[in-house]
Motif scaffolding. Sequence first.
Motif, PDB file in Angstrom:
ATOM      1  N   ALA A 373       0.852  -1.190   0.000  1.00 45.19           N
ATOM      2  CA  ALA A 373       0.000   0.000   0.000  1.00 45.19           C
ATOM      3  C   ALA A 373       0.890   1.243   0.000  1.00 45.19           C
ATOM      4  N   VAL A 374       0.565   2.205  -0.876  1.00 42.84           N
ATOM      5  CA  VAL A 374       1.367   3.425  -1.006  1.00 42.84           C
ATOM      6  C   VAL A 374       0.442   4.627  -0.872  1.00 42.84           C
ATOM      7  N   THR A 375       0.866   5.584  -0.038  1.00 47.79           N
ATOM      8  CA  THR A 375       0.081   6.810   0.153  1.00 47.79           C
ATOM      9  C   THR A 375       0.972   8.023  -0.091  1.00 47.79           C
ATOM     10  N   PHE A 376       0.528   8.891  -0.980  1.00 47.53           N
ATOM     11  CA  PHE A 376       1.196  10.180  -1.199  1.00 47.53           C
ATOM     12  C   PHE A 376       0.367  11.247  -0.483  1.00 47.53           C
ATOM     13  N   SER A 377       0.999  11.960   0.418  1.00 45.83           N
ATOM     14  CA  SER A 377       0.275  12.964   1.203  1.00 45.83           C
ATOM     15  C   SER A 377       0.900  14.341   1.001  1.00 45.83           C
ATOM     16  N   HIS A 378       0.245  15.166   0.173  1.00 49.06           N
ATOM     17  CA  HIS A 378       0.650  16.552  -0.063  1.00 49.06           C
ATOM     18  C   HIS A 378       2.148  16.667  -0.384  1.00 49.06           C
ATOM     19  N   VAL A 379       2.572  15.838  -1.319  1.00 47.73           N
ATOM     20  CA  VAL A 379       3.992  15.801  -1.694  1.00 47.73           C
ATOM     21  C   VAL A 379       4.361  17.059  -2.481  1.00 47.73           C
ATOM     22  N   ARG A 380       5.460  17.697  -2.075  1.00 49.75           N
ATOM     23  CA  ARG A 380       5.999  18.854  -2.796  1.00 49.75           C
ATOM     24  C   ARG A 380       7.481  18.609  -3.048  1.00 49.75           C
ATOM     25  N   PHE A 381       7.916  18.993  -4.257  1.00 49.25           N
ATOM     26  CA  PHE A 381       9.320  18.748  -4.598  1.00 49.25           C
ATOM     27  C   PHE A 381       9.734  19.599  -5.789  1.00 49.25           C
ATOM     28  N   GLY A 382      10.995  20.078  -5.744  1.00 44.97           N
ATOM     29  CA  GLY A 382      11.611  20.777  -6.871  1.00 44.97           C
ATOM     30  C   GLY A 382      13.065  20.381  -6.976  1.00 44.97           C
ATOM     31  N   TYR A 383      13.546  20.109  -8.179  1.00 43.98           N
ATOM     32  CA  TYR A 383      14.934  19.688  -8.355  1.00 43.98           C
ATOM     33  C   TYR A 383      15.904  20.772  -7.896  1.00 43.98           C
ATOM     34  N   ASN A 384      15.518  22.021  -8.073  1.00 38.92           N
ATOM     35  CA  ASN A 384      16.371  23.142  -7.682  1.00 38.92           C
ATOM     36  C   ASN A 384      15.899  23.803  -6.398  1.00 38.92           C
ATOM     37  N   GLY A 385      15.153  23.076  -5.594  1.00 40.05           N
ATOM     38  CA  GLY A 385      14.682  23.620  -4.336  1.00 40.05           C
ATOM     39  C   GLY A 385      13.208  23.956  -4.373  1.00 40.05           C
ATOM     40  N   PRO A 386      12.642  24.273  -3.241  1.00 38.39           N
ATOM     41  CA  PRO A 386      11.200  24.525  -3.155  1.00 38.39           C
ATOM     42  C   PRO A 386      10.736  25.759  -3.931  1.00 38.39           C
ATOM     43  N   ASP A 387      11.672  26.643  -4.292  1.00 35.15           N
ATOM     44  CA  ASP A 387      11.280  27.842  -5.034  1.00 35.15           C
ATOM     45  C   ASP A 387      10.951  27.541  -6.491  1.00 35.15           C
ATOM     46  N   GLU A 388      11.392  26.376  -6.991  1.00 36.53           N
ATOM     47  CA  GLU A 388      11.100  25.984  -8.369  1.00 36.53           C
ATOM     48  C   GLU A 388      10.440  24.600  -8.353  1.00 36.53           C
ATOM     49  N   PRO A 389       9.181  24.520  -7.910  1.00 35.02           N
ATOM     50  CA  PRO A 389       8.532  23.214  -7.722  1.00 35.02           C
ATOM     51  C   PRO A 389       8.222  22.518  -9.038  1.00 35.02           C
ATOM     52  N   VAL A 390       8.420  21.218  -9.025  1.00 30.58           N
ATOM     53  CA  VAL A 390       7.989  20.358 -10.131  1.00 30.58           C
ATOM     54  C   VAL A 390       6.714  19.626  -9.713  1.00 30.58           C
ATOM     55  N   ILE A 391       6.683  19.174  -8.474  1.00 27.56           N
ATOM     56  CA  ILE A 391       5.490  18.576  -7.876  1.00 27.56           C
ATOM     57  C   ILE A 391       4.980  19.563  -6.829  1.00 27.56           C
ATOM     58  N   ARG A 392       3.741  20.037  -7.000  1.00 30.24           N
ATOM     59  CA  ARG A 392       3.247  21.129  -6.149  1.00 30.24           C
ATOM     60  C   ARG A 392       2.456  20.612  -4.948  1.00 30.24           C
ATOM     61  N   ASP A 393       1.497  19.735  -5.198  1.00 31.64           N
ATOM     62  CA  ASP A 393       0.675  19.216  -4.086  1.00 31.64           C
ATOM     63  C   ASP A 393       0.052  17.910  -4.552  1.00 31.64           C
ATOM     64  N   PHE A 394       0.833  16.841  -4.428  1.00 30.04           N
ATOM     65  CA  PHE A 394       0.427  15.540  -4.973  1.00 30.04           C
ATOM     66  C   PHE A 394      -0.067  14.664  -3.838  1.00 30.04           C
ATOM     67  N   SER A 395      -1.306  14.220  -3.945  1.00 28.44           N
ATOM     68  CA  SER A 395      -1.879  13.319  -2.935  1.00 28.44           C
ATOM     69  C   SER A 395      -2.623  12.201  -3.643  1.00 28.44           C
ATOM     70  N   ALA A 396      -2.389  10.983  -3.203  1.00 31.47           N
ATOM     71  CA  ALA A 396      -3.080   9.826  -3.781  1.00 31.47           C
ATOM     72  C   ALA A 396      -2.948   8.650  -2.824  1.00 31.47           C
ATOM     73  N   VAL A 397      -3.925   7.743  -2.888  1.00 30.89           N
ATOM     74  CA  VAL A 397      -3.902   6.536  -2.069  1.00 30.89           C
ATOM     75  C   VAL A 397      -3.951   5.333  -3.003  1.00 30.89           C
ATOM     76  N   VAL A 398      -2.947   4.461  -2.893  1.00 30.55           N
ATOM     77  CA  VAL A 398      -2.853   3.271  -3.743  1.00 30.55           C
ATOM     78  C   VAL A 398      -2.960   2.052  -2.839  1.00 30.55           C
ATOM     79  N   LEU A 399      -3.934   1.199  -3.130  1.00 33.40           N
ATOM     80  CA  LEU A 399      -4.165   0.005  -2.317  1.00 33.40           C
ATOM     81  C   LEU A 399      -3.223  -1.119  -2.740  1.00 33.40           C
ATOM     82  N   PRO A 400      -2.971  -2.081  -1.841  1.00 32.17           N
ATOM     83  CA  PRO A 400      -2.084  -3.205  -2.192  1.00 32.17           C
ATOM     84  C   PRO A 400      -2.596  -3.951  -3.422  1.00 32.17           C
TER      85      PRO A 400
END
Length: 613
Positions: A373-400
């Motif tokens: 089971a995988v859960t993404f909870s409000h994931v944020r990420f940027g390769y060059n830091g939070p000022d240049e986000p690639v993933i802004r607000d990713f949330s999802a629930v994946v069942l086994p």
Amino acid sequence: MSGRGNVPRPHGHGPMGMAMGAKAKDFRGSARQLLSYLKPFRLAMGLVLLFAAASTLFNIAGPKVLALATDELAAGLMRMVTGAGGGIDFGYIGKVLLAMAGLYLVSALFSYLQGHIMAGVSTDVSYNLRGAIAKKINRLPLSYFHHTSQGDVLSRITNDVDTLSSSLSQSVTQLVTSACTMIGVLIMMLSISWQLTLVALCMVPLSLAFTLGVVKASQRHFRGQQEYLGAVNGRVEEMYGGHTVVKAFNREKQALGAFDKENGKLYDAGWKAQFFSGLMMPVIGFVSNLGYVAVCMAGAALAASGGMTIGGIQAFIQYVRSFTQPIVQLANTGSQLQMAVAAAERVFAFLSEEEEPAPTPALRMQDLDVQGAVTFSHVRFGYNGPDEPVIRDFSAVVLPGQKVAIVGPTGAGKTTIVKLLMRFHDLDGGEILLDGRPATDFSREDLRTEFGMVLQDAWLYNASIMENIRYGRLDATDEEVVAAAKAAQADHFIRTLPGGYQMELSEEGTNVSLGQKQLLTIARAILADPRVMILDEATSSVDTRTEALLQRAMDNLMEGRTSFIIAHRLSTIRSADLILCMRDGDIVEQGTHEELMARGGFYAQLYQSQFAQ
């Protein structure tokens, strides 16, 4: 490097040569760091210094001993000419020559010993440094390689370590030898005649001025030579790596033109560097000859007045010849030390790069019954830091056991999500959970044991097909490898190849097709038998018929496993349990294929655009 045998090798831009003669940015700090690195070899280095000094001193004593034989020969001839009785004492001369031969033999022995020990030290240093760099590469975060070229990393493990090793082995012994030679020769010269010593010393400032002038003029061109050499190497590897594209677009002339331009710069800097470097010996030789003339004139005057013997003049001239040579050697040694310290600075800078944090893991996979089971909870990420986000607000629930497809236009962040899932990068915000537990509670190595990954770019290394598949699980038997190949629909084509499973793949796998390479990497992932499977455009390089066979195999493989599929061909993911439709780093729609098509939203537009007339 510490590892031996058949190991996977990365591919990228070629090594860029370190600037020959380049100065370290922090010479003192880098030199101290290099000396601290050499501490384990201090006993060997002490012996090297001792033997080098002893070899030089025994060698210096030779001309003074030879002067005794010369004086006896001159005295014997005078006795014969004047009839004073007696003649040349050849027995005495023979003893003197034997003693001199013994001195030179002992000097040669000490020279051999110091050279042998120093060669071992420099080899051990380069062996340890390459091993440390290889280990460091595996501990660095992937973000480091986003802003550092592969060529620069390869340069540190090849050119810089080689430069450090060769400069170290030459400069240390040469420094001691030159210093001992200058001091010893000066003492010997003073013991023979202080007047002639003053005459000889008048030539030293002139020699030093010419030497330093030539070194200063050549340094700039040597730096340019290595800089342009790196550019030429990079150009050659770039064109060689893309030679198929170059030929396909008939760009051979343009490629040659660009190469000739870089090669011309290298030629220009190279001949100037060699020209100035070649001036060193003629100039020093000219100054030395002036010194010989002055010494001979002064020595003749002293001999005529009875202030010196012929043997003394002969020995002094030999010492004068030996006195100017260390000046040139010391100048070269200074350049070599600069090269060694500059190379060491680059190597130590790489070894001091910040590593991936490795806190003590709170959990271990072997203690858990991983369901997937995988859960993404409000994931944020940027390769060059939070000022240049690639993933802004990713949330999802994946069942086994769910089969999840991630779709969206290029640049939406699909591949980034799976990289974050495998902790190739740390999040700027939010968290990812595996079976309800934060992924950060596991070590990266332990976490990745439950993930299998097949990338769009198939990666193979120079080994047999059997070993390339076994890379997924190194303790797998041959039967398990074959079973994995069958599940990936690769067994048939493997058996048609010469050598079958024992066929050696070329360094980049160019002796099999792109589709076959992809099938082998899928077989590798199947062999790993993970709980979570990630497929990033895994079927993009296979033909339609192979894709159909592969799809059935993948369906069987993903049965009961959590699977993430990134696909641009949306027809291949219609049977997914959950489709996450991404745009600009966010999920804009999610659901099954039928649900999303019925909605008529962004996913429906993407799907229909692939079948538009």
